[in-house]
Scaffold this active site. Structure first.
Site, short mmCIF file in Angstrom:
data_model
loop_
_atom_site.label_atom_id
_atom_site.label_comp_id
_atom_site.label_asym_id
_atom_site.label_seq_id
_atom_site.Cartn_x
_atom_site.Cartn_y
_atom_site.Cartn_z
N SER A 134 -19.61 -32.94 -10.53
CA SER A 134 -19.86 -32.03 -9.41
C SER A 134 -21.15 -32.41 -8.72
CB SER A 134 -19.96 -30.58 -9.91
OG SER A 134 -20.41 -29.72 -8.88
N TYR A 149 -22.74 -24.74 -16.04
CA TYR A 149 -21.77 -25.64 -15.44
C TYR A 149 -22.47 -26.92 -14.95
CZ TYR A 149 -18.55 -27.25 -11.73
OH TYR A 149 -17.73 -27.99 -10.90
#
Length: 259
Positions: free
Chosen positions: A153, A166
């Protein structure tokens, strides 16, 4: 490969006869990648937590002429990870491509972390993907086109305070990507990462329309990507078009992260 005809270039991006495992493959980026790989000739195993979603996606892909199979798999469970590899081998007899796409973006504010939240996030975003690669290694070693794609990401390069678990796990996957690429290169296994920016998926929409719109405006292109826009970068990394690429990150983030 001697490139002389347009068809020779097309072949670079084909995945005919290869077997791909795509986690988080029933929606969003994972489903788009699974469909793209299947249309490029791959046989595809899609994995997700919900059996009904796996069944629906398998049916949808098969209706497109793709040889697909779905299996319910919780990436936080190593028993499920092992079962996914076993299922793939029993069904298709090989593993050539692993796409670690499954993720959860658990929100816990700094100063209010919980052990359960930390464990849940790290299990799904980090432990499961690392051990899926390890479980698949014997079969990747037997492949002439072995490729691992870790979907990380853009958040790994941003502050990402609200989703620190995350972002930290995705950052760790970048490190594992480089380490695995270095360790496995001479065995013919390429390991790379794909770092999407803001993509119009359920995960982004769950933030609410105002936040999702702000995220879309944050990159240079001033919009969110569609999930289908991740097919090209993933297909490049999976195919012979990237045969001399390993240990790198493809940033498909619309100019979100300055580098």
């Amino acid at each position: 490969m001697d490139i002389r005809e347009p068809s020779d270039v097309d072949v670079l991006f084909r995945l005919d006869g290869r077997v791909a495992v795509v986690t988080g493959g029933t929606r969003g980026i994972g489903r788009a990648i699974a469909q793209g790989f299947g249309l490029a000739g791959a046989r595809v195993v899609i994995a997700s937590r919900k059996p009904e979603a796996c069944a629906e996606t398998e049916t949808a892909l098969r209706e497109l002429g793709i040889d697909a199979a779905g299996l319910a798999c919780h990436m936080g469970s190593l028993d499920d990870v092992r079962a996914l590899v076993k299922f793939t081998i029993e069904r298709f007899g090989a593993i050539d491509i692993v796409v670690n796409n499954a993720a959860n973006a658990l929100t816990e504010p700094i100063g209010a972390f919980t052990e359960s939240g930390f464990t849940k996030s790290m299990d799904v975003n980090l432990k499961g993907p690392v051990f899926l690669i390890q479980e698949a290694l014997p079969y990747l070693r037997s492949s002439n086109h072995a490729s691992v794609i870790n979907v990380v990401s853009a958040g790994a390069w941003l502050f990402s305070a609200s989703v620190a678990h995350y972002a930290a796990a995705k950052s760790a996957m970048v490190s594992y990507t480089k380490a695995m690429a270095a360790s496995l290169a001479l065995e013919g296994i390429r390991v790379n990462a794909l770092a999407p920016g803001t993509v119009d998926t359920d995960m982004v929409r769950a933030n609410g329309p105002e936040v999702a719109a702000s995220m879309a405006r944050a990159g240079l292109l001033q919009r969110a990507a569609t999930a289908e826009e991740m097919i090209g970068p993933a297909l490049f990394l999976a195919s012979d078009a990237s045969s001399f690429v390993t240990g790198t990150v493809i940033h498909a983030d619309g100019g979100l992260v300055a580098r």
